[in-house]
Motif scaffolding. Structure first.
Motif, short mmCIF file in Angstrom:
data_model
loop_
_atom_site.label_atom_id
_atom_site.label_comp_id
_atom_site.label_asym_id
_atom_site.label_seq_id
_atom_site.Cartn_x
_atom_site.Cartn_y
_atom_site.Cartn_z
N GLN A 118 0.82 -1.21 0.00
CA GLN A 118 0.00 0.00 0.00
C GLN A 118 0.85 1.26 0.00
OE1 GLN A 118 -2.56 -0.65 3.36
NE2 GLN A 118 -4.00 -1.93 2.21
N ASP A 119 2.03 1.20 0.63
CA ASP A 119 2.92 2.35 0.67
C ASP A 119 3.43 2.73 -0.73
OD1 ASP A 119 2.64 2.64 3.37
OD2 ASP A 119 4.56 1.71 3.90
N ALA A 122 1.76 5.74 -2.36
CA ALA A 122 1.86 7.07 -1.76
C ALA A 122 2.16 8.11 -2.83
CB ALA A 122 2.96 7.08 -0.70
N GLY A 123 1.41 9.20 -2.80
CA GLY A 123 1.64 10.29 -3.74
C GLY A 123 0.94 10.11 -5.06
#
Length: 245
Positions: A118-119, A122-123
């Motif tokens: 999931q990281d 990010a963005g």
């Protein structure tokens, strides 16, 4: 009321169907996931439409995953930027360095956790409430044996673990058949590729002893002279896979 933002498009380049399913289940509420199994197929899709993220294995049928990194790196500046994340069971420092020079932004070691996956988003404009709610392991038969894998790789999400395990168990008969065919044909490369995938799947499920068997098979199949030692170990692993429920 404002219309919700579209979810980011993710292209997963992974030939192991169980790991495909793991990524799909982990990210399905956070991104639109499309899957393919080779560098050639990935390039074909990237030429047709943009993806915000490409998540790619390295050991793939045909061309090595590093060739996809090279292709993305050489695209003209006008092409839509694509973040590339490498999803691999092991990376030597020199390989990691070469991939970083080609613009690889992130590395995930198989087996990776739900949180690590999931990281990667990010963005990319993922809605703050898109991450699935986590379910703590439910008490009951087998819960103690599963608890460590659920906590380590699934961020405590027992529901996701059970769904992934069911998908793997459904896939194992096909894996066993593929391994048996490779043995009957003396196809060392095919068995090497299969056991490379199985070691990560089994470790993700928490079956460390079986993962160790698969890792040893991967090592042995890297040397054709070890074939006599491969057959009994594959039969043992295949029998154990067939007994998993």
């Amino acid at each position: 009321m404002l219309a919700p933002l579209p979810l980011p498009r993710v292209l997963l380049v992974e030939d192991d169907l169980a790991l495909q399913r793991f990524v799909e289940m982990a990210l399905e509420e956070m991104a639109t996931i499309e899957c393919c199994i080779s560098v050639d197929e990935a390039i074909e899709r990237l030429e047709r439409q943009p993806y915000e993220l490409v998540l790619s294995d390295l050991m793939l049928p045909g061309r090595h995953g590093s060739e996809l990194a090279q292709w993305l790196h050489q695209r003209p500046p006008a092409a839509a930027p694509t973040r590339l994340v490498i999803f691999s069971a092991g990376l030597a420092p020199d390989v990691r360095q070469r991939l970083q020079a080609l613009g690889v932004s992130h590395f995930l070691a198989k087996p990776c956790s739900l949180t690590d996956l999931q990281d990667c988003l990010a963005g990319l404009g993922v809605p703050a409430d898109a991450a699935p709610a986590l379910q703590r392991p439910a008490a009951g038969p087998g819960a103690d044996g599963d608890a460590e894998a659920i906590e380590r790789h699934f961020a405590g999400d027992a529901t996701l673990y059970r769904a992934f395990r069911a998908a793997c168990v459904a896939q194992f008969p096909a894996d066993i058949a593929a391994g048996d065919r490779a043995c009957s044909r003396h196809d060392v490369q095919a068995l090497h590729h299969l056991t490379h995938s199985l070691k990560s799947v089994l470790l993700t499920l928490g079956h460390e002893a079986l993962s160790t068997q698969a890792r040893e098979l991967e090592r042995l199949t890297a040397d054709a002279r070890q074939w006599a030692n491969v057959l009994p170990l594959w039969r043992s692993l295949a029998r154990s896979l067939g007994e998993l429920r």
